[in-house]
Design a protein around this motif. Structure first.
Motif, PDB file in Angstrom:
ATOM      1  N   LYS A 178       0.821  -1.195   0.000  1.00 45.34           N
ATOM      2  CA  LYS A 178       0.000   0.000   0.000  1.00 45.34           C
ATOM      3  C   LYS A 178       0.861   1.254   0.000  1.00 45.34           C
ATOM      4  CE  LYS A 178      -3.939  -2.030   2.466  1.00 45.34           C
ATOM      5  NZ  LYS A 178      -4.749  -1.978   3.710  1.00 45.34           N
ATOM      6  N   LEU A 179       1.965   1.227   0.740  1.00 45.95           N
ATOM      7  CA  LEU A 179       2.748   2.428   0.949  1.00 45.95           C
ATOM      8  C   LEU A 179       3.765   2.709  -0.144  1.00 45.95           C
ATOM      9  CD1 LEU A 179       3.430   2.362   4.797  1.00 45.95           C
ATOM     10  CD2 LEU A 179       2.241   4.132   3.514  1.00 45.95           C
ATOM     11  N   ASP A 180       4.258   1.669  -0.826  1.00 48.07           N
ATOM     12  CA  ASP A 180       5.304   1.951  -1.802  1.00 48.07           C
ATOM     13  C   ASP A 180       4.799   2.864  -2.917  1.00 48.07           C
ATOM     14  OD1 ASP A 180       3.738   0.091  -3.083  1.00 48.07           O
ATOM     15  OD2 ASP A 180       5.372  -1.279  -3.572  1.00 48.07           O
ATOM     16  N   SER A 181       3.556   2.655  -3.356  1.00 45.12           N
ATOM     17  CA  SER A 181       2.984   3.519  -4.389  1.00 45.12           C
ATOM     18  C   SER A 181       2.790   4.938  -3.873  1.00 45.12           C
ATOM     19  CB  SER A 181       1.650   2.961  -4.881  1.00 45.12           C
ATOM     20  OG  SER A 181       1.827   1.710  -5.502  1.00 45.12           O
ATOM     21  N   ARG A 182       2.290   5.062  -2.655  1.00 50.60           N
ATOM     22  CA  ARG A 182       2.059   6.388  -2.075  1.00 50.60           C
ATOM     23  C   ARG A 182       3.364   7.121  -1.833  1.00 50.60           C
ATOM     24  NH1 ARG A 182      -0.912   5.139   3.122  1.00 50.60           N
ATOM     25  NH2 ARG A 182      -0.830   7.409   3.369  1.00 50.60           N
ATOM     26  N   LEU A 183       4.393   6.384  -1.379  1.00 48.22           N
ATOM     27  CA  LEU A 183       5.686   7.011  -1.138  1.00 48.22           C
ATOM     28  C   LEU A 183       6.314   7.481  -2.445  1.00 48.22           C
ATOM     29  CD1 LEU A 183       8.038   7.826   0.669  1.00 48.22           C
ATOM     30  CD2 LEU A 183       8.867   5.456   0.543  1.00 48.22           C
ATOM     31  N   ALA A 184       6.238   6.639  -3.477  1.00 49.18           N
ATOM     32  CA  ALA A 184       6.789   7.023  -4.778  1.00 49.18           C
ATOM     33  C   ALA A 184       6.095   8.279  -5.294  1.00 49.18           C
ATOM     34  CB  ALA A 184       6.637   5.878  -5.773  1.00 49.18           C
ATOM     35  N   ALA A 185       4.785   8.346  -5.143  1.00 46.35           N
ATOM     36  CA  ALA A 185       4.038   9.518  -5.592  1.00 46.35           C
ATOM     37  C   ALA A 185       4.443  10.765  -4.809  1.00 46.35           C
ATOM     38  CB  ALA A 185       2.540   9.270  -5.456  1.00 46.35           C
ATOM     39  N   ALA A 186       4.716  10.592  -3.499  1.00 45.10           N
ATOM     40  CA  ALA A 186       5.105  11.727  -2.664  1.00 45.10           C
ATOM     41  C   ALA A 186       6.471  12.275  -3.051  1.00 45.10           C
ATOM     42  CB  ALA A 186       5.104  11.319  -1.197  1.00 45.10           C
ATOM     43  N   LEU A 187       7.319  11.436  -3.626  1.00 43.43           N
ATOM     44  CA  LEU A 187       8.658  11.866  -4.013  1.00 43.43           C
ATOM     45  C   LEU A 187       8.666  12.612  -5.342  1.00 43.43           C
ATOM     46  CD1 LEU A 187      10.735   8.669  -3.095  1.00 43.43           C
ATOM     47  CD2 LEU A 187      10.475  10.768  -1.750  1.00 43.43           C
ATOM     48  N   LEU A 188       7.636  12.390  -6.151  1.00 44.15           N
ATOM     49  CA  LEU A 188       7.587  13.003  -7.479  1.00 44.15           C
ATOM     50  C   LEU A 188       7.018  14.420  -7.417  1.00 44.15           C
ATOM     51  CD1 LEU A 188       6.243   9.882  -9.411  1.00 44.15           C
ATOM     52  CD2 LEU A 188       8.529  10.886  -9.647  1.00 44.15           C
ATOM     53  N   GLY A 189       7.364  15.214  -8.431  1.00 49.65           N
ATOM     54  CA  GLY A 189       6.801  16.555  -8.543  1.00 49.65           C
ATOM     55  C   GLY A 189       7.527  17.614  -7.747  1.00 49.65           C
ATOM     56  N   HIS A 190       8.722  17.294  -7.230  1.00 49.05           N
ATOM     57  CA  HIS A 190       9.482  18.257  -6.435  1.00 49.05           C
ATOM     58  C   HIS A 190      10.856  18.540  -7.052  1.00 49.05           C
ATOM     59  CE1 HIS A 190       6.495  17.859  -3.232  1.00 49.05           C
ATOM     60  NE2 HIS A 190       6.581  16.549  -3.387  1.00 49.05           N
ATOM     61  N   GLY A 191      11.020  18.163  -8.292  1.00 50.24           N
ATOM     62  CA  GLY A 191      12.315  18.349  -8.914  1.00 50.24           C
ATOM     63  C   GLY A 191      13.223  17.155  -8.681  1.00 50.24           C
ATOM     64  N   THR A 192      14.496  17.322  -9.055  1.00 50.27           N
ATOM     65  CA  THR A 192      15.454  16.217  -8.948  1.00 50.27           C
ATOM     66  C   THR A 192      15.828  15.906  -7.516  1.00 50.27           C
ATOM     67  OG1 THR A 192      16.369  16.808 -11.108  1.00 50.27           O
ATOM     68  CG2 THR A 192      17.708  15.379  -9.717  1.00 50.27           C
ATOM     69  N   LEU A 238      10.032   5.543 -10.697  1.00 53.30           N
ATOM     70  CA  LEU A 238       9.189   5.948  -9.582  1.00 53.30           C
ATOM     71  C   LEU A 238       7.736   6.096 -10.006  1.00 53.30           C
ATOM     72  CD1 LEU A 238      11.187   8.581  -7.489  1.00 53.30           C
ATOM     73  CD2 LEU A 238      10.432   6.333  -6.757  1.00 53.30           C
ATOM     74  N   ARG A 239       7.512   6.658 -11.197  1.00 55.03           N
ATOM     75  CA  ARG A 239       6.138   6.796 -11.696  1.00 55.03           C
ATOM     76  C   ARG A 239       5.481   5.437 -11.880  1.00 55.03           C
ATOM     77  NH1 ARG A 239       8.316  11.242 -14.559  1.00 55.03           N
ATOM     78  NH2 ARG A 239       8.781   9.942 -16.370  1.00 55.03           N
ATOM     79  N   ALA A 240       6.272   4.452 -12.319  1.00 57.50           N
ATOM     80  CA  ALA A 240       5.733   3.101 -12.460  1.00 57.50           C
ATOM     81  C   ALA A 240       5.319   2.526 -11.117  1.00 57.50           C
ATOM     82  CB  ALA A 240       6.763   2.199 -13.132  1.00 57.50           C
ATOM     83  N   VAL A 241       6.145   2.771 -10.080  1.00 55.99           N
ATOM     84  CA  VAL A 241       5.797   2.296  -8.729  1.00 55.99           C
ATOM     85  C   VAL A 241       4.559   3.040  -8.230  1.00 55.99           C
ATOM     86  CG1 VAL A 241       6.567   2.153  -6.335  1.00 55.99           C
ATOM     87  CG2 VAL A 241       8.173   1.664  -8.192  1.00 55.99           C
ATOM     88  N   ALA A 242       4.517   4.351  -8.483  1.00 58.53           N
ATOM     89  CA  ALA A 242       3.385   5.157  -8.006  1.00 58.53           C
ATOM     90  C   ALA A 242       2.070   4.707  -8.632  1.00 58.53           C
ATOM     91  CB  ALA A 242       3.643   6.628  -8.320  1.00 58.53           C
ATOM     92  N   SER A 243       2.142   4.225  -9.865  1.00 62.14           N
ATOM     93  CA  SER A 243       0.927   3.766 -10.543  1.00 62.14           C
ATOM     94  C   SER A 243       0.585   2.323 -10.232  1.00 62.14           C
ATOM     95  CB  SER A 243       1.092   3.941 -12.057  1.00 62.14           C
ATOM     96  OG  SER A 243       2.110   3.096 -12.553  1.00 62.14           O
TER      97      SER A 243
END
Length: 215
Positions: free
Chosen positions: A146-160, A208-213
């Motif tokens: 449950k958390l790996d997707s949410r964590l990956a999504a939280a890491l995206l969208g903030h730059g490198t 990361l996007r693949a994990v988030a999805s």
């Protein structure tokens, strides 16, 4: 030993050898596949000793979905039944035979009496610990899925580079820091991120996007 006691009983559960007075009471019972052996919230009828076949232990959610906790094969122990007997509480899951199954049932008073014998007590506690470790692994796996997707999504969208801490991410996701740290280290091993003090560098945003999805 009487003729009613199957010869494989002691081979599968050797600690019973120290309890000769109980052996004549352990007559085997055979049930067909699909038989419900116990239900959630019922009183535990005894400590099952599986000789042949298999028992699936699971819990049901309010929406009707079922979560399999573990399966009991010959020589193994049912954690739910033993925990119920230890605590004197109703069963917390249900058990169903997945195939034609033969088992013996050590009744609650017999189980409590058997625990007074050190060899049997140590044997049961050892099986209990092993089954508990398996169940803990299942709980962690569910939490991670449950958390790996949410964590990956939280890491995206903030730059490198993301300036944050493991604790801050845990607070954002509503979990504990230890789980976030384990997932981040897994991401790092997979080449998705690079970790440093209060900083996370994205190395593979597509991954990361693949994990988030959920991929």
């Amino acid at each position: 030993m009487t003729d009613t006691v199957p010869p494989e009983l002691l081979a599968l559960y050797p600690a019973l050898g120290a309890l000769p007075a109980l052996l004549p009471t352990l007559a085997p019972v055979s049930v067909p596949a699909g038989t419900q052996l116990f239900r959630e919230a019922d009183a535990c009828q005894g400590f099952p000793l599986v000789l042949r076949g298999e028992v699936k232990v699971s819990r049901s959610a309010a929406n009707g979905r079922e979560l399999e906790l573990y399966r009991v094969a010959p020589g193994e122990m049912c954690l739910v039944s033993s925990a119920s007997l230890f605590a004197g509480q109703p069963l917390s899951a249900r058990g169903v035979a997945t195939s034609d199954t033969t088992l013996c049932l050590l009744a609650p008073p017999q189980f409590q009496a058997a625990l007074a014998e050190a060899g049997f007590r140590h044997y049961v506690l050892g099986l209990f610990a092993a089954r508990m470790a398996d169940l803990t692994g299942l709980i962690e796996a569910i939490a991670f899925q449950k958390l790996d997707s949410r964590l990956a999504a939280a890491l995206l969208g903030h730059g490198t580079t993301l300036k944050t801490t493991h604790q801050a991410l845990a607070d954002e996701l509503g979990t504990v820091r230890e789980i976030v740290s384990r997932l981040l280290h897994r991401f790092e091993r997979d080449g998705l991120v690079e970790l440093s003090r209060e900083s996370i560098t994205i190395r593979d945003s597509a991954g990361l996007r693949a994990v988030a999805s959920g991929g």
